[in-house]
Design an enzyme around this catalytic site. Sequence first.
Site, PDB file in Angstrom:
ATOM      1  N   SER A 183       0.568  -1.250  -0.097  1.00  0.00           N
ATOM      2  CA  SER A 183      -0.199  -0.224   0.173  1.00  0.00           C
ATOM      3  C   SER A 183       0.861   1.224  -0.123  1.00  0.00           C
ATOM      4  CB  SER A 183      -1.137   0.784   1.677  1.00  0.00           C
ATOM      5  OG  SER A 183      -1.767   1.010   1.533  1.00  0.00           O
ATOM      6  N   ASP A 269      -9.733  -5.378  -4.308  1.00  0.00           N
ATOM      7  CA  ASP A 269      -9.213  -4.782  -3.255  1.00  0.00           C
ATOM      8  C   ASP A 269     -10.369  -2.450  -3.169  1.00  0.00           C
ATOM      9  OD1 ASP A 269      -7.304  -2.362  -2.217  1.00  0.00           O
ATOM     10  OD2 ASP A 269      -5.422  -3.112  -2.955  1.00  0.00           O
ATOM     11  N   HIS A 308      -7.992  -5.324   0.677  1.00  0.00           N
ATOM     12  CA  HIS A 308      -6.266  -5.240   0.505  1.00  0.00           C
ATOM     13  C   HIS A 308      -5.262  -5.226   1.191  1.00  0.00           C
ATOM     14  CE1 HIS A 308      -4.023  -1.155  -0.177  1.00  0.00           C
ATOM     15  NE2 HIS A 308      -3.925  -1.081   1.196  1.00  0.00           N
TER      16      HIS A 308
END
EC number: 3.1.-.-
Length: 334
Positions: A183, A269, A308
Amino acid sequence: RRYGLWFRLRKLIIWLLGVYIAIPFLVKLCPAIQAKLVFLNFVRVPYFIDLKRPQDQGLNHTCNYYLQPEEDVTIGVWHTVPAALWKNARGKDQIWFEDALGSSHPVILYLHGNAGTRGGDHRVELYKVLSSLGYHVVTFDYRGWGDSVGSPSERGMTYDALHVFDWIKARSGDNPVYIWGHSLGTGVATNLVRRLCERETPPDALILESPFTNIREEARSHPFSIYRYFPGFDWFFLDPITTSGIKFANDENVKYISCSLLILHAEDDPVVPFHLGKKLYNIAATSRSFRDYKVQFVPFHTDLGYRHKYIYRSPELPRILREFLGKSEHEQHH
């Protein structure tokens, strides 16, 4: 009575509308607010864990260190040894753990995303998976996160990562060192690896999990952004991020990176849209800097529900890493 209720409801609607309109102006006048929303370093979840005691999170073969990248900056580090060394690691001190980096096991430097700490649940689960596959895992909280001291900034986060990488390399001998960013940590990872390649000390491979192209495109695509269609969105919200010196330009960095690259992204995601990871892969795959290296994109189907931060649950992950990193090592040594 009905009139009174309508009057209160109308008052509430006007108040909410006022707040909604005021927030963009507040962000524009105070860019530090937008920086805080990018980093979310003040969100510490789970809150009650003692970062000095990784064993409380089931990491019995992990040592907690503190390193000092710069004056007035101290960062908390966890080092998890491969599961094969679990019994030997019990009750050992920091010196033993540091020496263990020289054992014949590859090392993964893990760079986490925004919010939370190195003790976040999904992060801990990934360390366990990687340890079971025979990797040392070194991870840390950037300055301003967890129990690390200092003020967060993109430059500072990158410098912290560089310091930890050099600290690992000074102890790991000829063992491969891989960099894994997740991320927001993908932005730190590409910043770091670009610098390492420029000084001709590249890592053995780079793994990007749920990456974006750059922070402006991520902020514009973020599903939680209720202001995306607000007039002047870029001026109100994206320009203050740039003004704060926050770019995390993965799309630019990959043009200067020369090592094997693996991108992992779940189609469902909800935080970093899948299409941004795919776009980054397309930029990297056509970049001249990767012409001698393997560039691979692995999507995870929506039906798997990895979203995610749950790619670590994939039963395919050990095979994917074994095949990819095996080839990376081969490229390095031949």
